[in-house]
Design a protein around this motif. Structure first.
Motif, PDB file in Angstrom:
ATOM      1  N   ILE A 164      10.000  19.096  17.642  1.00 10.33           N
ATOM      2  CA  ILE A 164      11.435  18.854  17.842  1.00 10.33           C
ATOM      3  C   ILE A 164      12.133  20.152  18.231  1.00 10.33           C
ATOM      4  O   ILE A 164      13.009  20.164  19.103  1.00 10.33           O
ATOM      5  N   GLY A 165      11.732  21.260  17.609  1.00 12.19           N
ATOM      6  CA  GLY A 165      12.320  22.558  17.972  1.00 12.19           C
ATOM      7  C   GLY A 165      12.090  22.869  19.445  1.00 12.19           C
ATOM      8  O   GLY A 165      13.013  23.245  20.174  1.00 12.19           O
ATOM      9  N   ALA A 166      10.844  22.669  19.900  1.00 12.45           N
ATOM     10  CA  ALA A 166      10.536  22.937  21.309  1.00 12.45           C
ATOM     11  C   ALA A 166      11.316  21.978  22.213  1.00 12.45           C
ATOM     12  O   ALA A 166      11.784  22.370  23.286  1.00 12.45           O
ATOM     13  N   THR A 185      10.683  20.951   4.424  1.00 11.91           N
ATOM     14  CA  THR A 185      11.372  19.674   4.607  1.00 11.91           C
ATOM     15  C   THR A 185      12.852  19.905   4.879  1.00 11.91           C
ATOM     16  O   THR A 185      13.455  19.249   5.737  1.00 11.91           O
ATOM     17  N   LEU A 186      13.423  20.877   4.167  1.00  4.90           N
ATOM     18  CA  LEU A 186      14.828  21.210   4.412  1.00  4.90           C
ATOM     19  C   LEU A 186      15.001  21.709   5.850  1.00  4.90           C
ATOM     20  O   LEU A 186      15.907  21.271   6.579  1.00  4.90           O
ATOM     21  N   ALA A 187      14.107  22.618   6.264  1.00  9.21           N
ATOM     22  CA  ALA A 187      14.182  23.148   7.632  1.00  9.21           C
ATOM     23  C   ALA A 187      14.052  22.013   8.644  1.00  9.21           C
ATOM     24  O   ALA A 187      14.781  21.968   9.647  1.00  9.21           O
ATOM     25  N   LEU A 188      13.137  21.078   8.368  1.00  7.79           N
ATOM     26  CA  LEU A 188      12.945  19.956   9.292  1.00  7.79           C
ATOM     27  C   LEU A 188      14.209  19.107   9.398  1.00  7.79           C
ATOM     28  O   LEU A 188      14.610  18.705  10.496  1.00  7.79           O
ATOM     29  N   SER A 189      14.852  18.863   8.245  1.00 11.31           N
ATOM     30  CA  SER A 189      16.085  18.067   8.303  1.00 11.31           C
ATOM     31  C   SER A 189      17.125  18.767   9.164  1.00 11.31           C
ATOM     32  O   SER A 189      17.826  18.121   9.951  1.00 11.31           O
ATOM     33  N   LEU A 190      17.223  20.093   9.020  1.00  8.68           N
ATOM     34  CA  LEU A 190      18.208  20.832   9.816  1.00  8.68           C
ATOM     35  C   LEU A 190      17.883  20.727  11.305  1.00  8.68           C
ATOM     36  O   LEU A 190      18.777  20.521  12.135  1.00  8.68           O
TER      37      LEU A 190
END
Lengths: 339, 315
Positions: free
Chosen positions: A298-300, A22-27
């Protein structure tokens, strides 16, 4: 009672990986607001997030980057969950909606509707979901054929043939009507660019319904993994569980395809990573898919904006580039894990 | 071999060639094409055009081809060609022999052509087959440039024996552009102009080396492709919506393959990024027919495009 509920829902040992993801997703979501193909730099975007910023930056962050980030989160969530569910119900780690023709079914249904004269936005969600449902039923029908169901790779081959058939039919429609072709050709590739919050709102009800169904079937589905007799013995009804799962997958894939076009490999990579982190139990996999799906999409999407600026790549192209190596990795692993 | 033997033989060969050429000159013209010299009959009767520019040039020269390829994104010839045929040759209807990238050889053969006017950059394999059906004229390959169409139209004119008509048609386009330049200057219409094809993900920006871009420039406007198109491409990749300001010229021509340009404009207007453009705010977006503007070329197409420019920009 209420305090006990999350503990009952959230399997043991997942709190830590879930918090980390979840932290990674927020970033990544923050990065998605800050980075783009345009001239609005991260500094200018940060000023907007702080409540200030110039007019252009406010527009780019608020009206372009925010919608596509949220749409990307929804698409990733839907495709990741759909992949995990489809893999559990077909007991096949390669059962990916994009590979098996579920997405192609949705895309074909939309192309058919456009060809018949439906305007692009109004009907798209329902039509795509109907197409995805038909695709799902075909896939599971094939999976239950004698001999095929036990061989994941043959199922994928059958899915590839099915996808190719649907793609050919879609091309045929496009050939019949070249003018419509130009409008939807870019949509058929899959992208998040130019999507609006209204598009997201149109699919929220069906996403919510699919999540509710998933909540309902997660436990019986886990029992089903132990075999039909065990599941029946525990009081579950395998046929009904399968039906509900198929419905949920169709809702999820149809919704994702309707707003972003067909995007392959997310449903493969996300459950694969989730299983690697949390083990094969579907209840645990599904929990981790919640943050992992949006993370990947989102990363892609961020990469798609940065790689060829000032233009943009298609998201579908990037997920395929990330996902194809994972597929090869899974297939080449000495023994396919059976689910 | 003695030093003089070879030249002598060569001279003899040359004389023979010249004699042959002289004997045929009453019947044939030799053209310099991409595939070397090609001999064409003096008054071709059964012409097939495999390129929109060739169809346009043939009609401008007064020849109605028996067969033609479709326009980009259409099932038949471009709308402006249809209009021209309705007005001048109401009974003529060229048969469709494929699309420019995929020619149906049997359909070409069925027309029993005595002259084939082919696109520049025709594939060698295609040429090998077509040139067995009839003399096939392929314009020499040139780097993409806005006035390539003039060279091509002249060559097609020579092939058809209608050089004078095509020279006149090209001159008429140049005069018309000059007159329009003056009229626009009198009306104090000036500034930068861009040509894009709108896609929901972002516009394709058309190169300044395109036919229609050259005509816009020829009317005294400053054509801009925002430096987004590389030297060989005809248009950019879909531009990120974040970068729309790069094509925010004083005038924005919006090409669409839709039957109704206004509909495409409305679709574009649903995009908040498009709505923010200065050209949109000033009501200076001109929807135009993409078949004519981004697919066709030739003297008739040039006149039709100049009609569009005049109607849109002159008050």
């Amino acid at each position: 009672m209420i305090a006990a509920l999350p503990r009952r829902l959230l399997p043991e040992g997942l709190a830590l990986p879930l918090a980390g993801l979840t932290l990674a997703l927020s970033l990544v979501m923050l990065a998605s607001l800050l980075l783009g193909a345009g001239e609005v730099t991260p500094t200018r975007a940060l000023a907007v997030l702080a409540g200030g910023g110039d007019d252009e930056a406010r527009f780019v962050v608020g009206s372009l980057r925010l919608p596509r980030t949220l749409v990307g989160a929804a698409v990733g969530l839907a495709l990741g969950m759909a992949g995990a569910l489809l893999q559990a119900v077909s007991r096949n780690p390669l059962a990916e909606p994009g590979l098996l023709g579920v997405s192609a079914g949705a895309a074909f249904a939309v192309a058919l509707a456009l060809w018949l004269g439906a305007s692009a936005t109004t009907l798209r969600v329902a039509v795509a979901q109907a197409g995805a449902l038909a695709g799902c039923l075909c896939v599971l029908g094939v999976a239950r054929l004698r001999g095929l169901g036990n061989d994941p790779i043959r199922l994928v081959l059958a899915g590839a043939a099915f996808s190719a058939l649907l793609a050919a039919l879609t091309s045929l429609l496009l050939l019949f009507d070249q003018r419509a072709a130009d409008e939807i050709r870019f949509w058929v590739i899959g992208s998040l660019s130019g999507r609006r919050l209204a598009d997201l709102l149109a699919v929220l009800p069906s996403l919510a319904l699919a999540l509710a169904i998933t909540l309902l079937v997660a436990r019986p589905l886990a029992a089903l993994a132990l075999g039909e007799r065990v599941a029946s013995g525990l009081g579950h009804r395998p046929g009904r569980v399968r039906g509900l799962v198929v419905l949920a997958v169709a809702l999820l894939v149809g919704a994702a395809t309707a707003i972003a076009g067909p995007i392959a490999f997310v449903g493969l990579v996300v459950p694969f990573a989730a299983r690697a982190l949390a083990g094969p139990d579907i209840r645990r996999t599904l929990w981790l898919c919640l943050p992992l799906g949006p993370l990947m999409v989102i990363g892609a999407d961020i990469l798609s904006r940065l790689l060829v600026a000032p233009s943009e790549l298609s998201l579908g192209v990037l997920t395929a580039l990330c996902g194809a190596p994972v597929l090869i990795l899974v297939v080449r692993a000495r023994r396919l894990p059976s689910l | 071999m003695s030093p003089s033997a070879f030249p002598r033989r060569r001279v003899a060969g040359l004389a023979l060639l010249l004699g042959l050429a002289a004997a045929q000159s009453a019947l044939a013209t030799t053209l310099e094409t991409a595939h070397g010299p090609v001999e064409v009959g003096d008054d071709p009767q059964r012409v097939v055009t495999l390129y929109e520019g060739a169809l346009d040039a043939a009609l401008a020269g007064g020849v109605v081809p028996l067969g033609a390829v479709t326009t980009r994104g259409g099932d038949g010839v471009a709308g402006y060609i249809d209009d021209y045929l309705d007005a001048r040759h109401p009974d003529a209807e060229p048969a469709i022999v494929g699309v420019v990238r995929e020619i149906n050889l049997e359909a070409v053969l069925a027309q029993r052509p005595d002259l084939i006017l082919a696109p520049p950059q025709l594939a060698d394999e295609q040429y090998a087959l077509l040139s067995r059906l009839a003399p096939t004229v392929v314009p020499p390959t040139r780097p993409l440039a806005a006035d390539n169409w003039k060279h091509e139209a002249r060559l097609y004119g020579q092939a058809l024996g209608r050089e004078a008509q095509l020279e006149a048609a090209i001159a008429a386009v140049e005069e018309r552009a000059q007159a329009l330049t003056e009229a626009l200057a009198d009306a104090e219409v000036s500034g930068e102009v861009s040509l894009v094809r709108w896609m929901p993900q972002g516009p394709l920006v058309m190169s300044e080396r395109l036919f229609a871009s050259g005509l816009l420039a020829a009317t005294g406007l400053t054509f801009s492709d925002g430096d987004l198109v590389n030297d060989r491409g005809v248009h950019s990749d879909p531009l990120s919506l974040e970068n729309l300001s790069r094509v925010d010229s004083d005038w924005l021509f919006l090409a669409t393959l839709n039957a109704d340009g206004q509909e495409a404009l409305e679709a574009a207007r649903t995009s908040p990024a498009f709505e923010r453009l200065e050209a949109v705010a000033n009501d200076r977006v001109v929807p135009v027919d993409g078949q004519l503007w981004t697919s066709a070329n030739g003297p008739l197409a040039a006149q039709a495009i100049l009609d569009d420019i005049e109607a849109a920009l002159l008050p």
